[in-house]
Design a protein around this motif. Structure first.
Motif, PDB file in Angstrom:
ATOM      1  N   ARG A 174       0.831  -1.210   0.000  1.00 24.27           N
ATOM      2  CA  ARG A 174       0.000   0.000   0.000  1.00 24.27           C
ATOM      3  C   ARG A 174       0.860   1.253   0.000  1.00 24.27           C
ATOM      4  O   ARG A 174       0.587   2.231  -0.720  1.00 24.27           O
ATOM      5  CB  ARG A 174      -0.926   0.003   1.224  1.00 24.27           C
ATOM      6  CG  ARG A 174      -2.034  -1.037   1.171  1.00 24.27           C
ATOM      7  CD  ARG A 174      -3.037  -0.843   2.293  1.00 24.27           C
ATOM      8  NE  ARG A 174      -4.066  -1.880   2.244  1.00 24.27           N
ATOM      9  CZ  ARG A 174      -4.049  -2.973   2.974  1.00 24.27           C
ATOM     10  NH1 ARG A 174      -3.039  -3.189   3.819  1.00 24.27           N
ATOM     11  NH2 ARG A 174      -5.012  -3.871   2.883  1.00 24.27           N
TER      12      ARG A 174
ATOM     13  N   ASP B 146       0.972   3.963  -2.993  1.00 22.75           N
ATOM     14  CA  ASP B 146       0.610   5.351  -2.708  1.00 22.75           C
ATOM     15  C   ASP B 146       1.717   6.309  -3.116  1.00 22.75           C
ATOM     16  O   ASP B 146       1.462   7.475  -3.419  1.00 22.75           O
ATOM     17  CB  ASP B 146       0.294   5.526  -1.218  1.00 22.75           C
ATOM     18  CG  ASP B 146      -1.028   4.880  -0.810  1.00 22.75           C
ATOM     19  OD1 ASP B 146      -1.832   4.590  -1.715  1.00 22.75           O
ATOM     20  OD2 ASP B 146      -1.238   4.665   0.390  1.00 22.75           O
TER      21      ASP B 146
ATOM     22  N   ALA C 151      -5.084   0.879  -5.456  1.00 22.05           N
ATOM     23  CA  ALA C 151      -4.410   2.174  -5.485  1.00 22.05           C
ATOM     24  C   ALA C 151      -4.197   2.669  -6.907  1.00 22.05           C
ATOM     25  O   ALA C 151      -4.278   3.867  -7.172  1.00 22.05           O
ATOM     26  CB  ALA C 151      -3.065   2.082  -4.752  1.00 22.05           C
TER      27      ALA C 151
END
Length: 244
Positions: A76, A80, A115
């Motif tokens: 993650r 990001d 994402a």
């Protein structure tokens, strides 16, 4: 004819010699499933090794869960930060729906695609069973940007990266997030291992990130705290610097 023996395992007497030899040799990928989902893909040789590890390191099951959670958080974070390519070395067997903690069922590909829908993932494992299961489960609903699964040896890094490049799913001209989680301790030749990691660092594009984890007997500052601080996972994220 019933082709299975006790506990639903294949009846070894009915298998070809090559298959019997393969099932009798412990596999790191299958052993890991013992600590994660009770060993759905493990055979007696794998269970024996897994139980012997637990005798000397009873917290290994906790460490396996911590390792998986760490991988999810790392994925993650990298997604990001704009990393759009991921290489999962030693991916093991997919655990979709097979473990008790719902949060740990999420696969790396799901995380990065949430994402960035255009993110690309390549999973690699040496175990033929893990590769077959991964191809069946990790690509079942994938679109054109879905994951690719390859068979390969992390210690044969140059050929492995050549194969990744040949597939064309990842570009070695843009940053890649590379996961080497709980894989290196299974290598028995330290010199070969060091050479493999050196090759990986040389070949990765500038701006890539290499995340390495392994189990640890004790937690120390910088480690990943386990349930009630009971055990740790040492993580070694490394940002690839420009080559001299």
């Amino acid at each position: 004819m019933n082709h299975t023996g006790p506990a639903g395992l294949p009846d070894a007497a009915l298998l070809p010699a090559e298959a019997r030899e393969w099932l009798s040799r412990p596999s790191a990928a299958r052993i890991a499933t013992v600590w994660q989902d009770g060993g759905r893909n493990a055979y007696p040789a794998d269970l024996d090794v897994a139980n012997r590890v637990l005798e000397v390191f009873p917290r290994q099951a906790d460490a396996a869960a911590i390792n998986r959670e760490h991988g999810q958080l790392t994925a993650r974070e990298l997604a990001d930060r704009g990393i759009g390519q991921f290489l999962d070395l030693g991916c093991g067997y997919p655990l979709l729906g097979h473990i008790s903690e719902p949060g740990l069922r999420t696969e790396l590909g799901e995380i990065v695609h949430d994402a960035s829908p255009l993110a690309r993932v390549v999973h690699v494992d040496l175990d033929r069973g893990a590769v077959a299961h991964s191809r069946a489960m990790r690509t079942a609903d994938a679109g054109s940007h879905g994951p690719v699964v390859l068979g390969g040896d992390i210690l044969d890094t140059a050929n492995l990266l050549d194969a990744v490049q040949e597939v064309g799913h990842l570009s070695l001209k843009r940053p890649i997030g590379v996961f080497v989680h709980d894989v290196l301790p299974w290598a028995v030749d330290d010199d070969q291992l060091l050479a493999a990691m050196a090759c990986l660092r040389r070949r990765l594009p500038v701006g890539s990130v290499l995340s390495i984890t392994h189990s640890s007997r004790s937690w120390r500052e910088g480690g990943w705290p386990g349930p009630s601080g009971s055990c740790g996972k040492q993580a070694s994220p490394t940002v690839q610097d420009p080559a001299p």
